[in-house]
Design a protein around this motif. Structure first.
Motif, PDB file in Angstrom:
ATOM      1  N   UNK A  57       0.843  -1.199   0.000  1.00 11.65           N
ATOM      2  CA  UNK A  57       0.000   0.000   0.000  1.00 11.65           C
ATOM      3  C   UNK A  57       0.878   1.249   0.000  1.00 11.65           C
ATOM      4  N   UNK A  58       0.426   2.238  -0.770  1.00 12.87           N
ATOM      5  CA  UNK A  58       1.055   3.551  -0.757  1.00 12.87           C
ATOM      6  C   UNK A  58      -0.053   4.591  -0.756  1.00 12.87           C
ATOM      7  N   UNK A  59       0.341   5.869  -0.633  1.00 12.05           N
ATOM      8  CA  UNK A  59      -0.646   6.911  -0.379  1.00 12.05           C
ATOM      9  C   UNK A  59      -0.356   8.175  -1.173  1.00 12.05           C
ATOM     10  N   UNK A 182       1.516   6.452   6.482  1.00 15.53           N
ATOM     11  CA  UNK A 182       1.189   7.181   5.253  1.00 15.53           C
ATOM     12  C   UNK A 182       2.387   7.995   4.780  1.00 15.53           C
ATOM     13  N   UNK A 183       3.077   8.658   5.696  1.00 14.62           N
ATOM     14  CA  UNK A 183       4.260   9.430   5.306  1.00 14.62           C
ATOM     15  C   UNK A 183       5.339   8.521   4.723  1.00 14.62           C
ATOM     16  N   UNK A 184       5.533   7.347   5.320  1.00 15.02           N
ATOM     17  CA  UNK A 184       6.563   6.418   4.834  1.00 15.02           C
ATOM     18  C   UNK A 184       6.216   5.871   3.454  1.00 15.02           C
ATOM     19  N   UNK A 185       4.933   5.733   3.172  1.00 20.13           N
ATOM     20  CA  UNK A 185       4.508   5.182   1.884  1.00 20.13           C
ATOM     21  C   UNK A 185       3.939   6.229   0.947  1.00 20.13           C
ATOM     22  N   UNK A 186       4.297   7.483   1.174  1.00 23.25           N
ATOM     23  CA  UNK A 186       3.742   8.559   0.346  1.00 23.25           C
ATOM     24  C   UNK A 186       4.390   8.542  -1.031  1.00 23.25           C
TER      25      UNK A 186
END
Length: 191
Positions: A57-59, A182-186
């Motif tokens: 998952x990413x955001x 969320x920040x890590x996968x932004x």
């Protein structure tokens, strides 16, 4: 919550945000979710999740203007209010307001305790505030759910502490963890 321009339904706004976010998808990625948040009045942000072919998952957050949001503070504010509203909606009235309304009606029929009608009215008012999704997560929405829930809790037991308040307090670590995830996968660099 502001009125939707041109009477566009929130579902249509979410679909538009999903399409805008999809423009940032890598091959094989799908937009798997969109949450509308309004951390401050007139600052609508759509927090979008992507799932890749391997289930990672990413955001990406999309502003109301359709541009990706890259300000870390804006992303954090949107994620925070979205998460808190979700916790509030899940905790309101013990998590199943319809079942609570049915139980209160049964108690009224069986035992007719004093004040049961007020409790039933408070539960119906909470159900009305909760409504049907989707909703825009905002401080105003959080307050509306909180006020309706607290009214119900007081009708049920004026002396008891608030399970709703306890749920929101205990959720802060989870909200912080979600912000970090969320920040890590932004998908873009946050500034």
């Amino acid at each position: 919550m502001k009125p939707y321009s041109g009477d566009v339904a929130l579902a249509d706004e979410l679909e538009r945000a999903s399409l805008l976010a999809a423009a940032h998808a890598a091959p094989g990625d799908v937009v798997s979710g969109v949450i509308a948040a309004e951390p401050t009045p007139d600052d609508r942000v759509y927090v979008c999740s992507f799932d890749d072919a391997d289930g990672r998952r990413s955001w990406l957050a999309i502003g109301e203007d359709g541009a990706p949001v890259t300000a870390r503070a804006s992303v954090r504010a949107a994620v925070s209010i979205a998460a808190l509203c979700e916790v509030a909606e899940d905790a309101a009235g013990g998590g199943d307001v319809d079942a609570l309304i049915a139980a209160l009606a049964e108690i009224r029929e069986r035992e007719a305790p004093s004040g049961i009608e007020d409790a039933e009215e408070a539960a119906r008012a909470l159900r009305s505030v909760l409504g049907k999704p989707p909703h825009v997560a905002s401080p105003q929405r959080l307050d509306e759910v909180g006020v309706a829930t607290r009214r119900l809790e007081r009708e049920l037991d004026t002396a008891a502490s608030s399970p709703f308040t306890a749920a929101l307090r205990s959720a802060q670590d989870a909200v912080n963890e979600l912000q970090r995830e969320i920040e890590a996968g932004y998908r873009l660099e946050l500034t």
